[in-house]
Design an enzyme around this catalytic site. Structure first.
Site, mmCIF file in Angstrom:
data_model
loop_
_atom_site.group_PDB
_atom_site.id
_atom_site.type_symbol
_atom_site.label_atom_id
_atom_site.label_comp_id
_atom_site.label_asym_id
_atom_site.label_seq_id
_atom_site.Cartn_x
_atom_site.Cartn_y
_atom_site.Cartn_z
ATOM 1 N N HIS A 98 65.272 -21.060 68.952
ATOM 2 C CA HIS A 98 63.884 -20.624 69.171
ATOM 3 C C HIS A 98 63.863 -19.686 70.376
ATOM 4 O O HIS A 98 64.473 -19.972 71.403
ATOM 5 C CB HIS A 98 62.991 -21.839 69.436
ATOM 6 C CG HIS A 98 61.577 -21.490 69.795
ATOM 7 N ND1 HIS A 98 61.071 -21.646 71.062
ATOM 8 C CD2 HIS A 98 60.571 -20.986 69.048
ATOM 9 C CE1 HIS A 98 59.802 -21.265 71.084
ATOM 10 N NE2 HIS A 98 59.478 -20.854 69.872
ATOM 11 N N HIS B 220 58.900 -12.149 75.219
ATOM 12 C CA HIS B 220 57.919 -13.171 74.895
ATOM 13 C C HIS B 220 56.560 -12.612 75.301
ATOM 14 O O HIS B 220 56.222 -12.608 76.485
ATOM 15 C CB HIS B 220 58.267 -14.457 75.645
ATOM 16 C CG HIS B 220 57.571 -15.654 75.117
ATOM 17 N ND1 HIS B 220 57.583 -16.864 75.759
ATOM 18 C CD2 HIS B 220 56.839 -15.832 73.990
ATOM 19 C CE1 HIS B 220 56.884 -17.736 75.055
ATOM 20 N NE2 HIS B 220 56.434 -17.135 73.985
#
Length: 579
Positions: free
Chosen positions: A122, A168
Protein backbone atom coordinates in the site's frame (compact mmCIF):
# COMPACT_ATOMS: atom_id res chain seq x y z
CA UNK A 1 15.82 -36.05 -6.89
CA UNK A 2 16.42 -33.56 -4.07
CA UNK A 3 19.73 -31.69 -4.22
CA UNK A 4 21.40 -31.10 -0.89
CA UNK A 5 24.04 -28.43 -0.41
CA UNK A 6 25.74 -27.91 2.90
CA UNK A 7 26.34 -24.32 3.94
CA UNK A 8 29.78 -23.81 5.46
CA UNK A 9 28.78 -20.64 7.29
CA UNK A 10 28.51 -22.40 10.64
CA UNK A 11 32.23 -22.31 11.28
CA UNK A 12 32.74 -21.28 14.95
CA UNK A 13 29.10 -20.26 15.30
CA UNK A 14 27.33 -23.17 16.96
CA UNK A 15 28.40 -25.02 20.00
CA UNK A 16 29.67 -28.61 19.94
CA UNK A 17 27.72 -31.75 20.71
CA UNK A 18 28.53 -31.46 24.41
CA UNK A 19 25.69 -28.93 24.60
CA UNK A 20 23.29 -30.83 22.32
CA UNK A 21 19.82 -31.27 23.86
CA UNK A 22 19.23 -34.72 25.35
CA UNK A 23 16.31 -35.40 23.00
CA UNK A 24 18.58 -34.89 19.98
CA UNK A 25 21.22 -37.17 21.50
CA UNK A 26 18.53 -39.84 21.93
CA UNK A 27 17.57 -39.56 18.26
CA UNK A 28 21.22 -39.85 17.24
CA UNK A 29 21.71 -42.94 19.41
CA UNK A 30 18.64 -44.56 17.86
CA UNK A 31 19.86 -44.01 14.29
CA UNK A 32 23.62 -44.54 14.71
CA UNK A 33 25.96 -47.46 15.31
CA UNK A 34 29.01 -47.19 17.53
CA UNK A 35 28.78 -43.39 17.60
CA UNK A 36 28.54 -42.98 13.81
CA UNK A 37 25.50 -42.36 11.60
CA UNK A 38 26.29 -43.81 8.18
CA UNK A 39 24.46 -43.02 4.94
CA UNK A 40 21.96 -45.85 5.43
CA UNK A 41 21.15 -44.76 8.99
CA UNK A 42 20.94 -41.11 7.91
CA UNK A 43 18.58 -42.07 5.07
CA UNK A 44 16.37 -43.92 7.58
CA UNK A 45 16.36 -40.86 9.88
CA UNK A 46 15.40 -38.58 6.96
CA UNK A 47 12.50 -40.86 6.03
CA UNK A 48 11.20 -41.79 9.49
CA UNK A 49 11.75 -38.57 11.48
CA UNK A 50 11.99 -35.83 8.85
CA UNK A 51 9.21 -37.20 6.68
CA UNK A 52 11.38 -36.90 3.56
CA UNK A 53 10.24 -40.19 2.10
CA UNK A 54 11.98 -39.79 -1.26
CA UNK A 55 15.48 -39.37 0.22
CA UNK A 56 17.89 -41.78 -1.49
CA UNK A 57 21.02 -43.38 -0.10
CA UNK A 58 23.04 -41.29 -2.56
CA UNK A 59 21.58 -38.09 -1.14
CA UNK A 60 22.39 -39.22 2.39
CA UNK A 61 25.92 -40.00 1.27
CA UNK A 62 26.18 -36.49 -0.23
CA UNK A 63 25.31 -34.98 3.17
CA UNK A 64 27.98 -37.07 4.87
CA UNK A 65 30.58 -36.17 2.21
CA UNK A 66 29.75 -32.45 2.40
CA UNK A 67 30.06 -32.35 6.19
CA UNK A 68 33.45 -34.04 5.97
CA UNK A 69 34.67 -30.94 4.12
CA UNK A 70 33.76 -28.57 6.93
CA UNK A 71 36.99 -27.50 8.58
CA UNK A 72 35.65 -27.41 12.10
CA UNK A 73 34.47 -31.02 11.78
CA UNK A 74 37.33 -32.45 9.78
CA UNK A 75 39.39 -33.68 12.70
CA UNK A 76 36.50 -35.74 14.08
CA UNK A 77 35.28 -36.96 10.72
CA UNK A 78 38.63 -38.13 9.36
CA UNK A 79 38.30 -41.08 11.73
CA UNK A 80 34.76 -41.79 10.57
CA UNK A 81 34.75 -41.60 6.78
CA UNK A 82 31.60 -43.69 6.66
CA UNK A 83 29.26 -41.38 8.55
CA UNK A 84 28.43 -38.50 10.87
CA UNK A 85 29.45 -38.22 14.49
CA UNK A 86 27.07 -36.60 16.98
CA UNK A 87 28.85 -33.30 16.23
CA UNK A 88 28.28 -33.70 12.50
CA UNK A 89 24.66 -34.72 12.98
CA UNK A 90 24.00 -31.74 15.25
CA UNK A 91 25.55 -29.32 12.76
CA UNK A 92 23.52 -30.84 9.94
CA UNK A 93 20.32 -30.25 11.93
CA UNK A 94 21.32 -26.61 12.50
CA UNK A 95 22.22 -25.98 8.84
CA UNK A 96 20.44 -23.83 6.24
CA UNK A 97 19.55 -27.02 4.35
CA UNK A 98 17.31 -28.13 7.20
CA UNK A 99 14.70 -25.36 6.93
CA UNK A 100 11.09 -26.05 8.00
CA UNK A 101 9.81 -24.51 4.75
CA UNK A 102 10.54 -25.69 1.21
CA UNK A 103 12.34 -23.04 -0.86
CA UNK A 104 10.74 -24.10 -4.15
CA UNK A 105 7.46 -23.18 -5.85
CA UNK A 106 5.31 -26.30 -5.55
CA UNK A 107 1.66 -25.21 -5.86
CA UNK A 108 -0.43 -25.38 -9.02
CA UNK A 109 0.21 -22.04 -10.76
CA UNK A 110 -2.21 -22.62 -13.66
CA UNK A 111 -5.45 -21.48 -11.97
CA UNK A 112 -6.89 -17.96 -12.54
CA UNK A 113 -5.30 -15.08 -10.59
CA UNK A 114 -8.39 -14.85 -8.38
CA UNK A 115 -7.46 -18.24 -6.88
CA UNK A 116 -4.35 -16.83 -5.18
CA UNK A 117 -3.43 -14.58 -2.29
CA UNK A 118 -1.01 -11.99 -3.70
CA UNK A 119 1.75 -10.16 -1.79
CA UNK A 120 0.44 -6.59 -1.88
CA UNK A 121 1.86 -3.22 -0.85
CA UNK A 122 0.00 0.00 0.00
CA UNK A 123 1.42 3.42 -0.99
CA UNK A 124 4.51 1.52 -2.10
CA UNK A 125 6.48 4.70 -2.85
CA UNK A 126 6.52 6.10 0.73
CA UNK A 127 9.70 5.87 2.79
CA UNK A 128 8.02 6.58 6.14
CA UNK A 129 4.78 8.04 7.48
CA UNK A 130 1.75 8.81 5.32
CA UNK A 131 1.82 12.59 5.84
CA UNK A 132 5.32 14.04 5.55
CA UNK A 133 7.78 11.36 4.39
CA UNK A 134 9.75 11.34 1.17
CA UNK A 135 8.37 9.54 -1.91
CA UNK A 136 10.99 7.41 -3.63
CA UNK A 137 11.58 4.39 -5.83
CA UNK A 138 13.78 2.88 -3.06
CA UNK A 139 10.92 1.29 -1.05
CA UNK A 140 9.47 -0.03 -4.32
CA UNK A 141 12.76 -1.78 -5.08
CA UNK A 142 12.95 -3.17 -1.52
CA UNK A 143 9.40 -4.51 -1.81
CA UNK A 144 10.07 -6.21 -5.14
CA UNK A 145 13.23 -7.81 -3.74
CA UNK A 146 11.15 -9.22 -0.89
CA UNK A 147 8.79 -10.83 -3.40
CA UNK A 148 5.97 -8.26 -3.26
CA UNK A 149 3.90 -8.59 -6.45
CA UNK A 150 1.46 -5.65 -6.22
CA UNK A 151 2.89 -2.12 -6.26
CA UNK A 152 0.65 0.94 -5.75
CA UNK A 153 1.39 4.30 -7.38
CA UNK A 154 -0.62 7.52 -6.86
CA UNK A 155 -0.34 9.71 -9.97
CA UNK A 156 -0.65 13.50 -9.80
CA UNK A 157 0.27 16.35 -12.21
CA UNK A 158 3.64 17.88 -11.36
CA UNK A 159 3.96 21.55 -10.39
CA UNK A 160 4.05 22.71 -14.02
CA UNK A 161 1.18 20.38 -15.06
CA UNK A 162 3.25 18.91 -17.92
CA UNK A 163 4.46 15.68 -16.29
CA UNK A 164 3.44 13.09 -13.70
CA UNK A 165 4.59 12.85 -10.11
CA UNK A 166 4.02 10.07 -7.61
CA UNK A 167 3.02 11.33 -4.17
CA UNK A 168 0.41 11.03 -1.46
CA UNK A 169 -1.93 13.83 -2.50
CA UNK A 170 -3.12 16.44 -0.04
CA UNK A 171 -0.13 15.78 2.24
CA UNK A 172 3.38 17.14 2.71
CA UNK A 173 5.04 14.11 1.09
CA UNK A 174 7.89 14.97 -1.30
CA UNK A 175 7.16 13.68 -4.85
CA UNK A 176 9.14 11.33 -7.07
CA UNK A 177 8.80 11.20 -10.85
CA UNK A 178 6.61 8.45 -12.30
CA UNK A 179 9.22 7.53 -14.90
CA UNK A 180 11.80 6.83 -12.18
CA UNK A 181 9.38 4.44 -10.45
CA UNK A 182 8.52 2.68 -13.71
CA UNK A 183 12.18 2.16 -14.60
CA UNK A 184 12.94 0.74 -11.16
CA UNK A 185 9.95 -1.61 -11.40
CA UNK A 186 11.20 -2.87 -14.76
CA UNK A 187 14.71 -3.44 -13.42
CA UNK A 188 13.69 -5.27 -10.24
CA UNK A 189 10.27 -6.78 -11.05
CA UNK A 190 11.50 -10.35 -11.42
CA UNK A 191 14.53 -10.39 -9.10
CA UNK A 192 12.73 -12.44 -6.44
CA UNK A 193 10.02 -14.14 -8.48
CA UNK A 194 9.18 -14.78 -12.16
CA UNK A 195 5.45 -14.38 -11.50
CA UNK A 196 3.55 -11.26 -12.61
CA UNK A 197 3.87 -7.83 -11.04
CA UNK A 198 0.61 -5.87 -10.85
CA UNK A 199 0.76 -2.07 -10.70
CA UNK A 200 -2.36 -0.54 -9.14
CA UNK A 201 -2.64 3.08 -10.27
CA UNK A 202 -4.55 5.79 -8.49
CA UNK A 203 -5.29 8.28 -11.19
CA UNK A 204 -5.61 12.01 -10.48
CA UNK A 205 -4.47 13.23 -13.89
CA UNK A 206 -6.00 14.83 -16.98
CA UNK A 207 -6.47 12.95 -20.28
CA UNK A 208 -3.45 14.60 -21.90
CA UNK A 209 -1.31 13.32 -19.02
CA UNK A 210 -3.03 9.93 -19.24
CA UNK A 211 -1.78 9.75 -22.82
CA UNK A 212 1.70 10.62 -21.57
CA UNK A 213 1.46 7.86 -18.94
CA UNK A 214 0.42 5.37 -21.62
CA UNK A 215 3.47 6.30 -23.69
CA UNK A 216 5.79 6.01 -20.66
CA UNK A 217 4.40 2.62 -19.65
CA UNK A 218 4.50 1.23 -23.20
CA UNK A 219 8.03 2.44 -23.89
CA UNK A 220 9.40 1.40 -20.48
CA UNK A 221 7.93 -2.09 -20.26
CA UNK A 222 7.62 -3.02 -23.94
CA UNK A 223 6.94 -6.74 -24.35
CA UNK A 224 6.82 -7.22 -20.58
CA UNK A 225 3.43 -5.49 -20.53
CA UNK A 226 0.33 -7.67 -20.53
CA UNK A 227 -2.47 -6.11 -22.58
CA UNK A 228 -5.89 -7.72 -22.79
CA UNK A 229 -7.46 -8.21 -26.22
CA UNK A 230 -10.95 -7.52 -24.92
CA UNK A 231 -12.33 -4.66 -22.82
CA UNK A 232 -13.15 -6.96 -19.89
CA UNK A 233 -11.64 -10.34 -19.13
CA UNK A 234 -14.14 -13.19 -18.83
CA UNK A 235 -11.71 -14.93 -16.49
CA UNK A 236 -8.31 -13.92 -15.17
CA UNK A 237 -5.26 -15.60 -16.72
CA UNK A 238 -3.08 -17.73 -14.44
CA UNK A 239 0.22 -16.72 -12.81
CA UNK A 240 1.87 -19.32 -15.05
CA UNK A 241 0.48 -17.68 -18.21
CA UNK A 242 1.53 -14.27 -16.91
CA UNK A 243 5.11 -15.17 -15.97
CA UNK A 244 7.52 -12.25 -16.53
CA UNK A 245 4.60 -9.92 -17.27
CA UNK A 246 3.67 -6.53 -15.79
CA UNK A 247 -0.05 -5.80 -15.47
CA UNK A 248 -1.78 -2.44 -15.04
CA UNK A 249 -4.85 -2.21 -12.82
CA UNK A 250 -7.00 0.85 -12.18
CA UNK A 251 -10.50 2.12 -12.78
CA UNK A 252 -11.14 2.79 -16.50
CA UNK A 253 -11.23 6.57 -17.22
CA UNK A 254 -14.90 6.51 -18.26
CA UNK A 255 -15.75 5.73 -14.65
CA UNK A 256 -14.41 9.16 -13.68
CA UNK A 257 -16.60 11.23 -16.02
CA UNK A 258 -19.06 13.49 -14.32
CA UNK A 259 -17.22 13.53 -10.99
CA UNK A 260 -16.84 16.80 -9.14
CA UNK A 261 -13.16 17.37 -8.52
CA UNK A 262 -9.85 15.88 -7.49
CA UNK A 263 -10.26 14.17 -4.16
CA UNK A 264 -7.37 12.59 -2.32
CA UNK A 265 -8.05 9.21 -0.86
CA UNK A 266 -6.21 9.86 2.38
CA UNK A 267 -6.67 13.59 2.88
CA UNK A 268 -6.36 13.86 6.62
CA UNK A 269 -4.64 16.43 8.81
CA UNK A 270 -1.70 15.42 10.99
CA UNK A 271 -3.75 16.32 14.09
CA UNK A 272 -6.08 13.46 13.19
CA UNK A 273 -3.24 10.96 13.54
CA UNK A 274 -3.53 7.98 15.82
CA UNK A 275 -1.48 8.32 18.96
CA UNK A 276 0.66 5.27 18.40
CA UNK A 277 4.30 4.33 18.01
CA UNK A 278 5.78 3.25 14.70
CA UNK A 279 4.28 -0.07 13.73
CA UNK A 280 2.58 -0.45 17.11
CA UNK A 281 0.24 -3.40 17.13
CA UNK A 282 -2.37 -4.62 19.59
CA UNK A 283 -0.88 -7.75 21.14
CA UNK A 284 -3.71 -10.04 20.20
CA UNK A 285 -3.94 -8.57 16.69
CA UNK A 286 -7.62 -7.82 17.10
CA UNK A 287 -9.09 -4.71 15.47
CA UNK A 288 -9.64 -1.97 18.05
CA UNK A 289 -13.18 -0.71 17.55
CA UNK A 290 -12.41 2.46 19.49
CA UNK A 291 -9.68 3.71 17.20
CA UNK A 292 -9.67 7.34 16.16
CA UNK A 293 -12.49 8.43 13.87
CA UNK A 294 -12.54 11.51 11.66
CA UNK A 295 -15.51 13.52 10.45
CA UNK A 296 -15.08 12.83 6.79
CA UNK A 297 -14.13 9.16 7.23
CA UNK A 298 -17.10 7.94 5.22
CA UNK A 299 -16.22 10.24 2.35
CA UNK A 300 -12.58 9.16 2.46
CA UNK A 301 -13.60 5.52 2.50
CA UNK A 302 -15.82 5.98 -0.53
CA UNK A 303 -13.04 7.35 -2.74
CA UNK A 304 -9.90 5.68 -1.35
CA UNK A 305 -8.28 3.37 -3.84
CA UNK A 306 -10.34 4.44 -6.85
CA UNK A 307 -10.21 8.21 -6.73
CA UNK A 308 -12.26 10.91 -8.39
CA UNK A 309 -11.19 12.68 -11.53
CA UNK A 310 -11.97 16.12 -12.88
CA UNK A 311 -14.71 16.20 -15.46
CA UNK A 312 -13.05 15.96 -18.87
CA UNK A 313 -14.44 16.20 -22.40
CA UNK A 314 -12.60 13.05 -23.52
CA UNK A 315 -10.42 10.19 -22.32
CA UNK A 316 -7.10 8.90 -23.62
CA UNK A 317 -7.94 5.62 -25.45
CA UNK A 318 -4.31 4.44 -25.43
CA UNK A 319 -4.30 4.72 -21.63
CA UNK A 320 -7.60 2.93 -21.22
CA UNK A 321 -6.32 0.15 -23.50
CA UNK A 322 -3.46 -0.65 -21.08
CA UNK A 323 -5.74 -1.41 -18.12
CA UNK A 324 -5.86 -5.21 -18.02
CA UNK A 325 -7.39 -5.65 -14.54
CA UNK A 326 -10.23 -3.18 -14.38
CA UNK A 327 -11.33 -1.83 -11.03
CA UNK A 328 -15.01 -1.09 -10.55
CA UNK A 329 -16.61 1.84 -8.81
CA UNK A 330 -18.27 0.65 -5.64
CA UNK A 331 -21.99 1.32 -5.59
CA UNK A 332 -23.79 2.79 -2.59
CA UNK A 333 -25.00 -0.72 -1.76
CA UNK A 334 -22.20 -3.05 -0.67
CA UNK A 335 -24.32 -6.05 -1.55
CA UNK A 336 -24.74 -4.74 -5.12
CA UNK A 337 -20.97 -4.19 -5.39
CA UNK A 338 -20.40 -7.84 -4.50
CA UNK A 339 -22.69 -9.20 -7.21
CA UNK A 340 -20.85 -11.71 -9.41
CA UNK A 341 -21.03 -11.04 -13.17
CA UNK A 342 -20.79 -14.37 -15.06
CA UNK A 343 -19.46 -12.59 -18.17
CA UNK A 344 -16.60 -10.55 -16.75
CA UNK A 345 -14.15 -10.35 -13.85
CA UNK A 346 -13.10 -7.18 -12.04
CA UNK A 347 -11.27 -5.79 -9.02
CA UNK A 348 -13.03 -4.10 -6.10
CA UNK A 349 -11.27 -2.02 -3.42
CA UNK A 350 -12.58 -1.68 0.13
CA UNK A 351 -11.07 0.34 2.96
CA UNK A 352 -10.25 -1.48 6.18
CA UNK A 353 -13.35 -0.20 8.00
CA UNK A 354 -15.73 -0.68 5.06
CA UNK A 355 -14.37 -4.21 4.74
CA UNK A 356 -15.10 -4.89 8.43
CA UNK A 357 -18.69 -3.77 7.84
CA UNK A 358 -18.89 -6.04 4.80
CA UNK A 359 -17.62 -8.96 6.92
CA UNK A 360 -20.31 -8.26 9.52
CA UNK A 361 -23.18 -7.97 7.03
CA UNK A 362 -22.17 -9.72 3.81
CA UNK A 363 -19.55 -12.38 4.69
CA UNK A 364 -20.98 -15.02 2.35
CA UNK A 365 -21.18 -12.54 -0.56
CA UNK A 366 -17.54 -11.54 0.03
CA UNK A 367 -16.32 -15.13 -0.21
CA UNK A 368 -18.46 -15.81 -3.27
CA UNK A 369 -17.26 -12.59 -4.99
CA UNK A 370 -13.60 -13.50 -4.45
CA UNK A 371 -13.95 -16.91 -6.03
CA UNK A 372 -13.99 -15.19 -9.47
CA UNK A 373 -13.11 -11.55 -8.86
CA UNK A 374 -10.26 -9.80 -7.05
CA UNK A 375 -10.83 -7.94 -3.78
CA UNK A 376 -8.30 -5.43 -2.50
CA UNK A 377 -8.39 -4.29 1.13
CA UNK A 378 -6.31 -1.28 2.20
CA UNK A 379 -5.44 0.45 5.51
CA UNK A 380 -7.70 3.20 6.81
CA UNK A 381 -6.72 6.83 6.31
CA UNK A 382 -5.98 7.47 9.97
CA UNK A 383 -3.02 5.07 9.98
CA UNK A 384 -0.72 7.99 9.24
CA UNK A 385 2.17 6.38 11.14
CA UNK A 386 2.07 3.53 8.57
CA UNK A 387 0.75 1.01 11.08
CA UNK A 388 -1.28 -1.98 9.89
CA UNK A 389 -4.32 -4.13 10.57
CA UNK A 390 -4.64 -7.90 10.98
CA UNK A 391 -4.41 -9.36 7.44
CA UNK A 392 -6.08 -12.64 8.44
CA UNK A 393 -9.55 -11.09 8.37
CA UNK A 394 -9.06 -10.37 4.68
CA UNK A 395 -7.52 -13.72 3.80
CA UNK A 396 -10.15 -15.73 5.68
CA UNK A 397 -12.83 -14.06 3.52
CA UNK A 398 -10.99 -14.68 0.26
CA UNK A 399 -9.46 -11.22 -0.32
CA UNK A 400 -6.51 -11.68 -2.65
CA UNK A 401 -4.87 -8.27 -2.26
CA UNK A 402 -4.61 -7.47 1.44
CA UNK A 403 -2.57 -4.27 1.07
CA UNK A 404 -0.12 -3.41 3.84
CA UNK A 405 2.00 -0.39 4.74
CA UNK A 406 5.54 -1.73 4.49
CA UNK A 407 7.32 1.37 5.74
CA UNK A 408 7.44 0.26 9.39
CA UNK A 409 7.17 -3.02 11.20
CA UNK A 410 4.96 -4.84 13.67
CA UNK A 411 3.16 -8.13 14.21
CA UNK A 412 0.65 -7.59 11.39
CA UNK A 413 3.48 -7.18 8.91
CA UNK A 414 5.20 -10.27 10.36
CA UNK A 415 2.03 -12.24 9.55
CA UNK A 416 2.10 -10.90 5.98
CA UNK A 417 5.76 -11.94 5.61
CA UNK A 418 4.92 -15.35 7.07
CA UNK A 419 2.06 -15.98 4.65
CA UNK A 420 4.29 -15.25 1.67
CA UNK A 421 7.11 -17.52 2.79
CA UNK A 422 4.76 -20.18 1.41
CA UNK A 423 5.09 -21.56 -2.12
CA UNK A 424 8.80 -20.82 -2.42
CA UNK A 425 8.34 -17.14 -1.59
CA UNK A 426 7.12 -16.40 -5.13
CA UNK A 427 4.50 -13.86 -4.00
CA UNK A 428 1.49 -15.99 -4.98
CA UNK A 429 -0.08 -18.45 -2.53
CA UNK A 430 -2.95 -20.61 -3.71
CA UNK A 431 -6.11 -20.09 -1.71
CA UNK A 432 -7.27 -23.23 0.12
CA UNK A 433 -10.16 -25.23 -1.29
CA UNK A 434 -12.40 -24.16 1.60
CA UNK A 435 -12.45 -20.65 0.10
CA UNK A 436 -12.96 -21.79 -3.49
CA UNK A 437 -15.47 -24.64 -3.38
CA UNK A 438 -17.91 -23.49 -0.70
CA UNK A 439 -19.02 -20.36 1.11
CA UNK A 440 -16.62 -20.56 4.04
CA UNK A 441 -17.56 -19.00 7.37
CA UNK A 442 -14.45 -18.22 9.50
CA UNK A 443 -16.64 -17.77 12.60
CA UNK A 444 -18.25 -21.21 12.34
CA UNK A 445 -17.45 -23.67 15.14
CA UNK A 446 -15.66 -26.49 13.35
CA UNK A 447 -14.14 -29.77 14.55
CA UNK A 448 -10.36 -30.03 14.95
CA UNK A 449 -8.96 -31.05 11.57
CA UNK A 450 -5.28 -31.39 12.48
CA UNK A 451 -3.14 -31.03 15.62
CA UNK A 452 0.32 -29.49 15.42
CA UNK A 453 2.86 -30.49 18.08
CA UNK A 454 5.80 -28.10 18.42
CA UNK A 455 8.87 -28.80 20.54
CA UNK A 456 11.33 -25.97 21.14
CA UNK A 457 14.71 -27.51 21.90
CA UNK A 458 17.17 -24.63 21.98
CA UNK A 459 18.48 -21.47 20.36
CA UNK A 460 21.89 -20.12 19.41
CA UNK A 461 23.59 -17.34 17.47
CA UNK A 462 22.64 -14.20 19.43
CA UNK A 463 26.22 -13.43 20.42
CA UNK A 464 27.06 -12.97 16.73
CA UNK A 465 24.09 -10.74 15.82
CA UNK A 466 23.93 -8.67 19.02
CA UNK A 467 26.61 -6.98 21.10
CA UNK A 468 27.76 -8.56 24.36
CA UNK A 469 25.96 -5.85 26.38
CA UNK A 470 22.90 -5.52 24.14
CA UNK A 471 20.55 -7.39 26.47
CA UNK A 472 22.24 -7.06 29.88
CA UNK A 473 25.25 -4.93 30.74
CA UNK A 474 26.76 -7.25 33.32
CA UNK A 475 25.38 -10.75 32.66
CA UNK A 476 24.36 -13.10 29.83
CA UNK A 477 20.73 -12.77 28.64
CA UNK A 478 17.62 -14.52 30.02
CA UNK A 479 15.84 -15.72 26.87
CA UNK A 480 12.31 -17.08 26.57
CA UNK A 481 10.34 -18.05 23.47
CA UNK A 482 6.73 -17.21 22.60
CA UNK A 483 5.03 -19.76 20.35
CA UNK A 484 1.50 -19.51 19.02
CA UNK A 485 -1.00 -19.59 16.20
CA UNK A 486 -2.54 -16.77 14.20
CA UNK A 487 -5.54 -17.89 12.19
CA UNK A 488 -9.29 -18.08 12.51
CA UNK A 489 -10.50 -16.97 15.93
CA UNK A 490 -10.94 -20.53 17.24
CA UNK A 491 -7.31 -21.38 16.52
CA UNK A 492 -5.58 -18.17 17.68
CA UNK A 493 -3.43 -18.60 20.82
CA UNK A 494 -0.03 -17.63 22.24
CA UNK A 495 2.06 -19.61 24.76
CA UNK A 496 5.58 -19.20 26.11
CA UNK A 497 8.51 -21.13 27.52
CA UNK A 498 10.21 -20.48 30.81
CA UNK A 499 13.08 -17.97 30.76
CA UNK A 500 16.54 -19.55 30.83
CA UNK A 501 18.73 -17.34 33.00
CA UNK A 502 22.22 -16.12 32.10
CA UNK A 503 22.74 -18.15 28.94
CA UNK A 504 23.56 -17.12 25.37
CA UNK A 505 22.57 -20.64 24.22
CA UNK A 506 19.28 -21.40 25.98
CA UNK A 507 17.96 -24.97 26.07
CA UNK A 508 14.22 -24.92 26.77
CA UNK A 509 13.16 -28.37 25.56
CA UNK A 510 9.45 -27.57 25.95
CA UNK A 511 6.53 -28.90 23.94
CA UNK A 512 3.32 -27.16 22.86
CA UNK A 513 0.21 -28.67 21.28
CA UNK A 514 -2.06 -26.67 18.97
CA UNK A 515 -5.41 -28.20 17.88
CA UNK A 516 -6.36 -26.55 14.56
CA UNK A 517 -9.85 -26.29 13.07
CA UNK A 518 -8.63 -24.47 9.93
CA UNK A 519 -4.95 -25.41 9.44
CA UNK A 520 -5.16 -24.11 5.86
CA UNK A 521 -5.19 -20.53 7.21
CA UNK A 522 -2.98 -20.99 10.29
CA UNK A 523 0.37 -19.24 10.74
CA UNK A 524 2.85 -20.33 13.40
CA UNK A 525 4.14 -17.30 15.30
CA UNK A 526 7.59 -17.57 16.90
CA UNK A 527 9.24 -14.81 18.92
CA UNK A 528 12.19 -14.72 21.31
CA UNK A 529 12.48 -12.07 24.02
CA UNK A 530 14.94 -11.40 26.81
CA UNK A 531 13.33 -11.10 30.21
CA UNK A 532 13.98 -7.78 31.94
CA UNK A 533 12.74 -7.37 35.49
CA UNK A 534 12.81 -3.57 35.56
CA UNK A 535 12.11 -2.54 31.96
CA UNK A 536 10.27 -3.78 28.86
CA UNK A 537 11.56 -7.16 27.70
CA UNK A 538 14.11 -6.92 24.90
CA UNK A 539 13.38 -8.25 21.41
CA UNK A 540 15.53 -11.21 20.36
CA UNK A 541 14.10 -12.24 17.00
CA UNK A 542 10.91 -13.45 15.32
CA UNK A 543 9.53 -15.40 12.43
CA UNK A 544 6.16 -16.52 11.18
CA UNK A 545 5.65 -19.76 9.25
CA UNK A 546 2.66 -21.06 7.26
CA UNK A 547 1.47 -24.18 9.10
CA UNK A 548 0.35 -25.97 5.92
CA UNK A 549 3.93 -25.72 4.59
CA UNK A 550 5.76 -26.97 7.68
CA UNK A 551 8.03 -29.92 7.05
CA UNK A 552 7.87 -32.40 9.94
CA UNK A 553 10.90 -33.42 11.94
CA UNK A 554 13.76 -31.63 13.69
CA UNK A 555 14.37 -28.32 11.90
CA UNK A 556 16.57 -25.22 12.08
CA UNK A 557 14.31 -22.15 12.27
CA UNK A 558 16.04 -18.90 11.28
CA UNK A 559 14.83 -15.80 13.10
CA UNK A 560 14.40 -12.31 11.65
CA UNK A 561 14.74 -8.79 13.00
CA UNK A 562 11.79 -6.45 13.60
CA UNK A 563 11.58 -5.49 9.93
CA UNK A 564 11.54 -9.09 8.77
CA UNK A 565 15.14 -9.27 7.52
CA UNK A 566 16.85 -12.53 8.36
CA UNK A 567 19.38 -12.35 11.20
CA UNK A 568 22.72 -13.76 10.07
CA UNK A 569 23.17 -16.32 12.86
CA UNK A 570 20.18 -16.65 15.20
CA UNK A 571 18.35 -19.96 14.90
CA UNK A 572 16.11 -22.16 16.99
CA UNK A 573 16.21 -25.94 16.88
CA UNK A 574 12.61 -27.17 16.87
CA UNK A 575 10.60 -30.28 16.09
CA UNK A 576 7.27 -30.29 14.26
CA UNK A 577 4.80 -33.17 14.24
CA UNK A 578 1.26 -33.42 12.92
CA UNK A 579 -0.92 -35.79 14.92
Amino acid sequence: MTTYRVCCCFKRRFRSATGTPEAVKEVFEKYSQHGVMGPEELQRFMVEVQGEHKTTRQEAQAIVDAHRELKHLSAALHHHHKGLTLDGFFHHLFSENNSPISPVVHQDMKAPLSHYFVYTGHNSYLTGNQISSVCSDVPIVKALRRGVRVIELDMWPNSTKDDIDILHGGTLTTPVELIKCLRSIKEHAFTASPYPVIITLEDHITPDLQAKVAKMITETFGELLFVSKSEYLEEFPSPEELKMKIIISTKPPKEYLGKKSFKDKDQVSPKAAEDEAWGAEVEDLQVDQNELQIENEKELDEVHGDDDQKTQPYVAPEYKHLIAIKAIKRSSSLKDSLMVDPNKVTRLSLGEQKFEKAVACHAAELVRFTQRNILRVYPKATRVTSSNYNPLLGWSHGAQMVAMNMQGYGRSLWLMQGMFRANGGCGYVKKPDILMKNVFNPKAVLPVKKTLKVRVYMGDGWRYDFGQTHFDTYSPPDFYARIGIAGVQADAVMKKTKAIEDNWTPVWDEEFVFPLTVPELALLRIEVHEYDMSEKDDFGGQTCLPVWELRPGIRAVSLCDRKGDKLSSVKLLMRFEFI
